[in-house]
Design an enzyme around this catalytic site. Structure first.
Site, short mmCIF file in Angstrom:
data_model
loop_
_atom_site.label_atom_id
_atom_site.label_comp_id
_atom_site.label_asym_id
_atom_site.label_seq_id
_atom_site.Cartn_x
_atom_site.Cartn_y
_atom_site.Cartn_z
N GLY A 10 17.92 35.04 -43.34
CA GLY A 10 16.59 34.99 -43.97
C GLY A 10 15.48 35.08 -42.94
O GLY A 10 14.44 35.68 -43.19
N GLU A 48 11.30 28.97 -44.51
CA GLU A 48 12.59 29.29 -43.86
C GLU A 48 12.65 28.68 -42.45
O GLU A 48 13.24 29.26 -41.53
CB GLU A 48 12.88 30.78 -43.90
CG GLU A 48 12.88 31.27 -45.35
CD GLU A 48 13.61 32.55 -45.58
OE1 GLU A 48 14.56 32.84 -44.84
OE2 GLU A 48 13.23 33.26 -46.53
N LEU A 62 16.89 24.70 -51.35
CA LEU A 62 17.36 23.79 -50.31
C LEU A 62 16.39 22.61 -50.16
O LEU A 62 16.81 21.45 -50.20
CB LEU A 62 17.50 24.54 -48.98
CG LEU A 62 17.79 23.72 -47.73
CD1 LEU A 62 19.17 23.06 -47.83
CD2 LEU A 62 17.75 24.60 -46.47
N TRP A 104 9.51 23.91 -53.57
CA TRP A 104 9.09 25.13 -52.86
C TRP A 104 10.02 26.29 -53.15
O TRP A 104 10.41 27.02 -52.25
CB TRP A 104 9.03 24.91 -51.34
CG TRP A 104 8.42 23.61 -50.91
CD1 TRP A 104 9.04 22.62 -50.22
CD2 TRP A 104 7.07 23.17 -51.14
NE1 TRP A 104 8.17 21.58 -50.00
CE2 TRP A 104 6.94 21.90 -50.55
CE3 TRP A 104 5.97 23.73 -51.78
CZ2 TRP A 104 5.77 21.17 -50.60
CZ3 TRP A 104 4.79 23.00 -51.83
CH2 TRP A 104 4.69 21.75 -51.24
N GLY A 133 11.34 15.15 -50.55
CA GLY A 133 11.40 14.29 -49.37
C GLY A 133 12.14 14.89 -48.19
O GLY A 133 12.40 14.20 -47.19
N1 CAA Z 1 25.31 28.60 -38.33
C1 CAA Z 1 26.48 27.96 -38.47
N2 CAA Z 1 26.61 26.60 -38.31
C2 CAA Z 1 25.50 25.90 -38.00
C3 CAA Z 1 24.25 26.51 -37.85
C4 CAA Z 1 24.17 27.92 -38.02
N3 CAA Z 1 23.02 28.58 -37.87
N4 CAA Z 1 23.34 25.57 -37.53
C5 CAA Z 1 24.01 24.40 -37.49
N5 CAA Z 1 25.31 24.61 -37.77
C6 CAA Z 1 26.38 23.59 -37.80
C7 CAA Z 1 26.49 22.88 -36.44
O1 CAA Z 1 27.33 23.60 -35.58
C8 CAA Z 1 27.07 21.54 -36.83
O2 CAA Z 1 28.46 21.72 -37.08
P1 CAA Z 1 29.52 20.50 -36.94
O3 CAA Z 1 29.28 19.58 -38.07
O4 CAA Z 1 30.83 21.20 -37.00
O5 CAA Z 1 29.23 19.86 -35.60
C9 CAA Z 1 26.41 21.27 -38.17
O6 CAA Z 1 26.01 22.54 -38.69
C10 CAA Z 1 25.19 20.37 -38.08
O7 CAA Z 1 24.28 20.96 -37.16
P2 CAA Z 1 23.09 20.12 -36.50
O8 CAA Z 1 23.66 18.85 -35.92
O9 CAA Z 1 22.36 21.02 -35.58
O10 CAA Z 1 22.22 19.74 -37.80
P3 CAA Z 1 20.85 18.96 -37.93
O11 CAA Z 1 20.95 18.05 -39.10
O12 CAA Z 1 20.42 18.39 -36.62
O13 CAA Z 1 19.82 20.12 -38.41
C11 CAA Z 1 18.29 21.96 -38.18
C12 CAA Z 1 19.59 21.26 -37.70
C13 CAA Z 1 18.15 23.19 -37.31
C14 CAA Z 1 17.06 21.10 -38.00
C15 CAA Z 1 18.45 22.37 -39.67
O14 CAA Z 1 18.41 21.24 -40.50
C16 CAA Z 1 17.37 23.34 -40.13
O15 CAA Z 1 17.48 24.56 -39.89
N6 CAA Z 1 16.32 22.84 -40.80
C17 CAA Z 1 15.28 23.71 -41.35
C18 CAA Z 1 15.61 24.05 -42.77
C19 CAA Z 1 14.75 25.16 -43.29
O16 CAA Z 1 14.61 26.19 -42.67
N7 CAA Z 1 14.19 24.94 -44.49
C20 CAA Z 1 13.45 25.94 -45.20
C21 CAA Z 1 13.94 25.99 -46.63
S1 CAA Z 1 14.12 27.53 -47.39
C22 CAA Z 1 12.59 27.96 -47.91
O17 CAA Z 1 11.74 28.07 -47.08
C23 CAA Z 1 12.29 28.18 -49.36
C24 CAA Z 1 12.11 29.58 -49.80
O18 CAA Z 1 12.38 29.88 -50.95
C25 CAA Z 1 11.56 30.65 -48.93
#
Ligand code: CAA
Length: 402
Positions: free
Chosen positions: A263, A384, A146, A177, A150
């Site tokens: 996760g 995550e 994911l 990552w 950037g």
């Molecule tokens: N379940 C279902 N739907 C969801 C949801 C969830 N948990 N969270 C958001 N949505 C939906 C919302 O309802 C919204 O729906 P609509 O378009 O119908 O309105 C849509 O998704 C957009 O939601 P937001 O407006 O809240 O989105 P945002 O752009 O403001 O982002 C955020 C929200 C919480 C910041 C999100 O981007 C996020 O979780 N970011 C962190 C990402 C992350 O955890 N990255 C780690 C990568 S993985 C990793 O670590 C690598 C590895 O290998 C271990």
């Protein structure tokens, strides 16, 4: 040699069950899986954890043992080769692995909750047969892609492009990552079809290792979980069949968020395991180390540290089970998972620092495993979703009912 058909029923280890209030009880099956995995992890994984960390070595033999023990498909139905167990059992397994070797727990959780789970939830029957079945058997290892150079926290701003052309997507860009980056066979890639659409333009594609145009970038040299390979992956005109898309165009963000909800329970369990493992070592050391004419566990300064940690570890564990139970009930568990991850990861950092302190100078060198636990704990506050993102998710849930 399957773990589920060959469970041990006795153990003299301190188990989570013993540390829980009597109002919470595991099922007989959960007790058995805990005792069995604890036994295996302490005998097979703990003795090698230092060497794996020192040599930055991916523990392939640990993965093979998890596969032989029927653990790779723990939470999936038997019809796909899984064991049909629940989310609480999954949290139990991740904690026991992390107690022994954090690297092993993360390679396992990235496979189960970040890759196999979304294929099960969002995949068609054909996709489940093709990808999930070999993953449950442990023949194929999964990775989740994911983040980008950037974009880490702001997932909707992904710039790795997936342009549809006939019955293929052409992928161009890179992902950062990636846990299990080098060793994985299937990569769940979240890519953008139209940057103007932000989260509504994302797709989720399963990309197989070996696909032309798919290569590896930088292999990271990390502070902790050193045995798990974390690298960049690069796509240059990489053609992926449309049949590898989970859901439809525009579903990628939902796939990513639902995947991360699950996760984050795994990371909370991992944090509990890292903290409990370090606490076990620190309390044993405090019983043996003599200062001022008595063992240091008789000093109130040390007793208070051990007591505070025990209370916090139990709190984090209960929060993790609470989120797991909500997941098992089929409820939306976004907030519970974020709360468990936030509390458990920060607790693991606080606790492992205290454990190093109890060991004094010996805690700062690699003769004892607590410095490794402290280094391993740090990542649970970052991957995550950072602690700051968890606070945002919790606030959104409270304010908007998400
Ligand atoms: N379940 C279902 N739907 C969801 C949801 C969830 N948990 N969270 C958001 N949505 C939906 C919302 O309802 C919204 O729906 P609509 O378009 O119908 O309105 C849509 O998704 C957009 O939601 P937001 O407006 O809240 O989105 P945002 O752009 O403001 O982002 C955020 C929200 C919480 C910041 C999100 O981007 C996020 O979780 N970011 C962190 C990402 C992350 O955890 N990255 C780690 C990568 S993985 C990793 O670590 C690598 C590895 O290998 C271990």
């Amino acid at each position: 040699m399957g773990v589920l058909s060959n469970m041990v029923t006795t153990s003299n280890m301190v188990t989570a069950l013993e540390l829980l209030p009597t109002s919470f009880a595991f099922t007989e099956e959960q007790v058995l899986i805990q005792e069995t995995v604890a036994d295996m992890a302490q005998k097979e994984f703990a003795p090698k954890a230092h060497e794996i960390d020192k040599n930055h070595r991916f523990p392939r033999e640990n993965w093979d043992l998890l596969a032989q023990s029927d653990l790779c498909g723990l939470v999936f139905p038997e019809q796909y080769g899984g064991a049909g167990m629940d989310a609480v059992s999954y949290a139990i397994v991740v904690e026991e692995l992390a107690k022994a070797c954090a690297t092993t727990s993360v390679l396992y959780s990235a496979h189960v909750s970040l890759t196999a789970k979304p294929i099960y939830i969002f995949g068609s029957e054909e996709q489940r047969q093709k990808f999930l079945v070999p993953m449950c058997k442990g023949e194929k290892l999964g990775a989740f892609a994911l983040s980008e150079p950037g974009s880490g926290s702001d997932s909707a701003s992904a710039r790795c492009m997936a342009i549809k052309s006939g019955d293929e997507f052409i992928l161009n860009g890179s992902k950062n990552w990636i846990t299990n980056g080098i060793e994985a066979d299937y990569y769940l890639v979240i890519a953008q079809t139209d940057p103007k659409l932000r989260h509504k333009g994302l797709v989720a594609l399963v990309v197989e290792k070996g696909t032309p145009g798919f290569s590896f970038g930088k292999l990271e040299d990390k502070l902790g979980i050193k045995g798990s390979s974390t690298c960049q992956i690069i796509f240059e005109d990489c053609k992926v069949p449309v049949g590898n898309m989970l859901g439809g165009i525009g579903d990628g963000f939902k796939v990513a968020m639902v995947t991360l909800d699950g996760g984050r329970i795994g990371i909370a369990a991992q944090a509990c395991g890292i903290a409990q493992g370090a606490w076990d070592h620190a309390s044993k050391y405090a019983k043996e180390r003599v200062a001022f004419g008595k063992t240091i566990n008789q000093l109130q300064a040390i007793q208070f540290m051990l007591a505070e940690m025990a209370a916090e570890i139990d709190t984090a564990r209960l929060m993790t089970y609470h989120a797991s139970v909500a997941q098992d009930r089929g409820e939306r568990f976004t907030r519970e998972a974020a709360q468990a991850k936030l509390y458990a990861s920060e607790m693991a950092m606080r606790s492992t620092v205290k454990c190093v302190q109890i060991f004094g100078g010996y805690g700062y060198v690699t003769d004892y495993p607590v410095e490794r636990a402290m280094r391993d704990a740090k990542i649970t506050e970052i991957y995550e979703g950072t602690s700051e993102i968890q606070r945002l998710v919790i606030a959104n849930s409270i304010l908007k009912g998400n």
